[in-house]
Design a protein around this motif. Sequence first.
Motif, mmCIF file in Angstrom:
data_model
loop_
_atom_site.group_PDB
_atom_site.id
_atom_site.type_symbol
_atom_site.label_atom_id
_atom_site.label_comp_id
_atom_site.label_asym_id
_atom_site.label_seq_id
_atom_site.Cartn_x
_atom_site.Cartn_y
_atom_site.Cartn_z
ATOM 1 N N ARG A 192 1.121 -1.423 -0.047
ATOM 2 C CA ARG A 192 0.374 -0.098 0.162
ATOM 3 C C ARG A 192 0.739 1.150 -0.075
ATOM 4 N NH1 ARG A 192 -3.146 -1.893 5.155
ATOM 5 N NH2 ARG A 192 -2.203 -3.455 4.545
ATOM 6 N N PHE A 193 2.064 1.178 0.284
ATOM 7 C CA PHE A 193 3.189 2.064 0.747
ATOM 8 C C PHE A 193 3.657 2.735 -1.369
ATOM 9 C CE2 PHE A 193 3.632 -0.275 4.476
ATOM 10 C CZ PHE A 193 3.257 0.665 5.274
ATOM 11 N N ALA A 236 9.467 4.904 10.091
ATOM 12 C CA ALA A 236 8.489 4.766 11.347
ATOM 13 C C ALA A 236 7.352 6.178 11.423
ATOM 14 C CB ALA A 236 9.649 5.999 11.890
ATOM 15 N N MET A 237 7.631 5.857 9.626
ATOM 16 C CA MET A 237 6.957 7.417 9.145
ATOM 17 C C MET A 237 5.558 6.575 8.606
ATOM 18 S SD MET A 237 8.835 10.632 7.186
ATOM 19 C CE MET A 237 9.135 9.942 6.038
ATOM 20 N N ALA A 238 5.606 5.378 7.494
ATOM 21 C CA ALA A 238 5.267 4.575 7.254
ATOM 22 C C ALA A 238 4.517 4.229 8.751
ATOM 23 C CB ALA A 238 5.972 2.651 6.892
ATOM 24 N N ASP A 288 -4.899 6.783 -5.992
ATOM 25 C CA ASP A 288 -5.975 7.496 -5.097
ATOM 26 C C ASP A 288 -5.227 6.572 -4.408
ATOM 27 O OD1 ASP A 288 -6.242 9.738 -6.294
ATOM 28 O OD2 ASP A 288 -8.087 8.592 -7.867
ATOM 29 N N GLY A 289 -5.484 6.280 -2.873
ATOM 30 C CA GLY A 289 -5.710 5.537 -1.896
ATOM 31 C C GLY A 289 -4.274 4.776 -1.338
ATOM 32 N N ALA A 290 -3.651 5.465 -2.001
ATOM 33 C CA ALA A 290 -2.354 5.092 -1.816
ATOM 34 C C ALA A 290 -1.342 6.249 -0.240
ATOM 35 C CB ALA A 290 -0.523 5.089 -3.057
ATOM 36 N N VAL A 291 -0.275 4.734 0.616
ATOM 37 C CA VAL A 291 -0.039 5.576 2.095
ATOM 38 C C VAL A 291 1.373 5.835 0.879
ATOM 39 C CG1 VAL A 291 0.716 5.611 3.291
ATOM 40 C CG2 VAL A 291 -0.835 4.020 3.356
ATOM 41 N N ALA A 292 1.550 7.649 0.753
ATOM 42 C CA ALA A 292 2.487 8.002 -0.206
ATOM 43 C C ALA A 292 3.257 8.537 1.509
ATOM 44 C CB ALA A 292 1.859 9.602 -0.484
#
Length: 290
Positions: free
Chosen positions: A97-98, A163-165, A111-115
């Motif tokens: 998903r990243f 960590a950000m993810a 769209d919808g991705a964890v950016a």
Amino acid sequence: MPTWTALTLVPDEARATALGAAMERLSPEPTGIGVFEMEDGSGLWEVGGYFTEAPAPASLALLAAAFDARPFTVSELPETDWVAKVRRELSPVEAGRFFLYGSHDADRVPDGAVALLVDAAMAFGTGHHGTTRGCLVAFDRLLTDGARPTSVADIGCGTAVLAMAAALSLPVTPIASDIDAVAVEVAEANVRLNDLAGRVLCLEAAGFDHPRLAAAAPFGLIFANILKAPLIALAPDMAAHARDGGHVILSGILNPQADEVVSVYGRAGFDLLHRDTLGDWTTLTLTRRA
């Protein structure tokens, strides 16, 4: 302005360090010197110098003979706009998903991705390396399987991508720590760049040696994307700081080293869940036995 590099391999750390110091006295003087242990398990050390004038072959030959080093390989590098080059080569990376990208690719975020935004000037740990991407793939799998850790640590965080993810995927405030003060500054800059100020705590620490880490333990998830030797040394502390039934995601492990790491962590109280291989690198997902 062209740049010359002079690189060699040395049998051990002591001679590599001494050779690096001796290279400082060369004429023409190097603009920089690096001494690094090879990550291929050979035990060799690489020593390199960077020059704005071509180094003298005779001087390099004498140094190689004096410190039992292999003959220097000298190369001339053309003038390069390195930031532009890195931007061209750092295409976006998808890991489950990243989606990791530079600002020059902001229009490509699905769209919808964890950016996660990490620019070319801070390229180390962006996910293009098999170890970082492997950790994100492993984390994505845990989330898909229903894991919802309530406390997260990223040990040896580098740019704090992991960590950000976690901060973007879970209602937690991960702790991102690194032994290197510069890495902590880069991590803090990346946190701000991703509008995560206050949602990731960045601190300088050797392993778990920090009161904030002690206070937040036990952790439901620990990332450690470093190298085999420090991972093995950290195994007892990892067990002491992981929650029973919690997970650890380990990387920075060359494929032939993975079995040894699994064995050490097995004796420390962990069971192997998954092993991911990307190129030369292995990422391990383990769970802490109750």
